[in-house]
Design a protein around this motif. Structure first.
Motif, PDB file in Angstrom:
ATOM      1  N   UNK A  51       0.835  -1.204   0.000  1.00 25.67           N
ATOM      2  CA  UNK A  51       0.000   0.000   0.000  1.00 25.67           C
ATOM      3  C   UNK A  51       0.871   1.256   0.000  1.00 25.67           C
ATOM      4  N   UNK A  52       0.577   2.160  -0.917  1.00 24.17           N
ATOM      5  CA  UNK A  52       1.186   3.497  -0.901  1.00 24.17           C
ATOM      6  C   UNK A  52       0.184   4.410  -0.210  1.00 24.17           C
ATOM      7  N   UNK A  53       0.445   4.698   1.049  1.00 26.16           N
ATOM      8  CA  UNK A  53      -0.474   5.458   1.895  1.00 26.16           C
ATOM      9  C   UNK A  53      -0.057   6.923   1.871  1.00 26.16           C
ATOM     10  N   UNK A  54      -0.849   7.759   1.191  1.00 26.57           N
ATOM     11  CA  UNK A  54      -0.531   9.174   1.029  1.00 26.57           C
ATOM     12  C   UNK A  54      -1.342  10.033   1.985  1.00 26.57           C
ATOM     13  N   UNK A 103       2.598  14.862   3.510  1.00 29.81           N
ATOM     14  CA  UNK A 103       3.172  14.737   4.845  1.00 29.81           C
ATOM     15  C   UNK A 103       4.026  13.481   4.891  1.00 29.81           C
ATOM     16  N   UNK A 104       5.334  13.642   4.806  1.00 30.54           N
ATOM     17  CA  UNK A 104       6.230  12.489   4.737  1.00 30.54           C
ATOM     18  C   UNK A 104       6.218  11.674   6.019  1.00 30.54           C
ATOM     19  N   UNK A 105       5.986  12.318   7.139  1.00 32.01           N
ATOM     20  CA  UNK A 105       5.989  11.607   8.416  1.00 32.01           C
ATOM     21  C   UNK A 105       4.796  10.661   8.529  1.00 32.01           C
ATOM     22  N   UNK A 106       3.683  10.999   7.894  1.00 32.99           N
ATOM     23  CA  UNK A 106       2.476  10.176   8.006  1.00 32.99           C
ATOM     24  C   UNK A 106       2.239   9.308   6.773  1.00 32.99           C
ATOM     25  N   UNK A 107       3.012   9.514   5.711  1.00 36.59           N
ATOM     26  CA  UNK A 107       2.871   8.718   4.502  1.00 36.59           C
ATOM     27  C   UNK A 107       3.894   7.589   4.521  1.00 36.59           C
ATOM     28  N   UNK A 108       3.573   6.480   3.837  1.00 35.39           N
ATOM     29  CA  UNK A 108       4.483   5.336   3.851  1.00 35.39           C
ATOM     30  C   UNK A 108       4.109   4.325   2.788  1.00 35.39           C
ATOM     31  N   UNK A 109       5.101   3.491   2.426  1.00 38.89           N
ATOM     32  CA  UNK A 109       4.875   2.289   1.623  1.00 38.89           C
ATOM     33  C   UNK A 109       4.973   1.121   2.585  1.00 38.89           C
ATOM     34  N   UNK A 110       3.890   0.352   2.735  1.00 36.27           N
ATOM     35  CA  UNK A 110       3.866  -0.706   3.749  1.00 36.27           C
ATOM     36  C   UNK A 110       2.823  -1.751   3.385  1.00 36.27           C
ATOM     37  N   UNK A 111       2.853  -2.854   4.110  1.00 34.18           N
ATOM     38  CA  UNK A 111       1.794  -3.843   3.993  1.00 34.18           C
ATOM     39  C   UNK A 111       0.486  -3.223   4.517  1.00 34.18           C
ATOM     40  N   UNK A 112      -0.651  -3.531   3.892  1.00 30.97           N
ATOM     41  CA  UNK A 112      -1.918  -2.927   4.333  1.00 30.97           C
ATOM     42  C   UNK A 112      -2.237  -3.171   5.799  1.00 30.97           C
TER      43      UNK A 112
END
Length: 340
Positions: free
Chosen positions: A182-185, A303-312
């Motif tokens: 997941x790319x969480x923006x 917001x880089x601190x709250x965004x991430x690429x991760x498992x859902x």
């Protein structure tokens, strides 16, 4: 029957919420809200140069009044409450309507209210006067009827016939199909950072009625009263007014179109956007390129601190958590969507 009681019950019908001045013919064939919008329909500017008449149409205004009163909410800077607005309208509506139709109506500044966030910090709301909320609601109803069908099928926030639960179900389907990253923006202070000139440019592509364009600009620039002082509104769409969610969907429709053009599988609810890919490496590439698009094209900030690429299962979407495993069995969200 008590004449005073009967007069009070029918006061909405006696307000001068007429659609056209005396002697003009009422336009027929008004289009109803579609519960399942279709994609990529557009409005001809030539057909939108009399939208202010539709905003001021009697049934549209009655519905706006009903919705604002049902939502209750606080008074604005003028102190008029939802209970007190009917009497005010009975006395002042003819003059207000004339101002709307000739393009001279001036909204009052919004009242600043700070709401604590669950994760710390505060969310700044701008509370318009009840009168301005009614007018915003009337404008929103007209614009939404025309615009909603042009928005992406992957946009779920603040749209008729759509919900956060549907957004989560779509995300769940992507994960089940094997898109396990997941790319969480997270858009930083999205509602506070919307560029007014860029937004008005997007609206002008869809609306030719200069009175309506002027009114929307006036709402954006109405100013904010805080601690008794009125400050300017140079950017952003204040949360707290009925028009703000629709305008946010218009701003982010450009992001939706870009993601669709790139063939991404994504889900967006207002400013919460998740893109689903098959690998971490692909996620990192998407994060970098989409962040660049948001920054350079939309003039917004991720917001880089709250965004991430991760498992859902390592992230939350609209308050929901997904279970781990080869298949998504269930979603855990006790009262997660109460705020919607």
């Amino acid at each position: 029957m008590n004449p005073r009681s009967d007069r009070r019950q029918n006061i909405q019908g006696k307000l001068d919420f007429s659609s056209t001045p005396a002697g003009e013919t009422q336009e027929a064939g008004r289009e109803e809200i579609e519960s399942r919008p279709t994609r990529n329909e557009t409005e001809s500017p030539a057909s939108t140069n009399r939208w202010m008449e539709e905003v001021c149409e009697r049934e549209n205004l009655k519905e706006a009044l009903r919705r604002v009163k049902a939502n209750k909410g606080s008074a604005g800077i003028d102190g008029i409450t939802t209970d007190g607005i009917t009497g005010y309208l009975k006395q002042h509506w003819p003059a207000i309507r004339e101002q709307l139709l000739n393009g001279t109506y001036e909204p009052k500044p919004v009242r600043r209210v700070e709401i604590p966030k669950p994760d710390g910090g505060v969310r700044k709301l701008g509370i318009p006067t009840v009168l301005d909320r009614i007018i915003q609601q009337a404008v929103m109803q007209v614009l939404q009827r025309q615009w909603d069908r042009t928005f992406s099928d992957r946009s779920y926030g603040f749209r008729p016939g759509r919900s956060a639960h549907q957004a989560v179900a779509q995300a769940q389907q992507y994960i089940a199909e094997g898109h396990g990253w997941c790319v969480d923006l997270d858009l930083e202070k999205f509602f506070d950072r919307v560029n007014h000139d860029k937004l008005m440019g997007q609206i002008a592509k869809r609306v030719a009625d200069k009175r309506l364009l002027k009114l929307i600009r006036a709402f954006l620039n109405a100013g904010v009263m805080e601690n008794g002082l009125v400050g300017p509104s140079v950017e952003g769409t204040p949360q707290g007014g009925p028009l703000s969610p629709l305008l946010s969907n218009l701003v982010l429709d450009e992001l939706d179109r870009e993601l669709e053009h790139r063939g991404h599988r994504f889900v967006r609810y207002a400013d919460d956007c998740n893109i689903y890919v098959r690998s971490e490496r692909a996620g990192q590439r998407v994060m970098e390129s989409v962040t660049q698009f948001i920054t350079q094209k939309l003039k917004l900030k991720v917001n880089e601190a709250k965004s991430a690429v991760a498992r859902p299962q390592e992230r939350k979407f609209l308050g929901f958590s997904f279970t781990a495993g080869p298949q998504v069995k269930r979603v855990i969200a006790p009262k997660a969507l109460d705020r919607f």
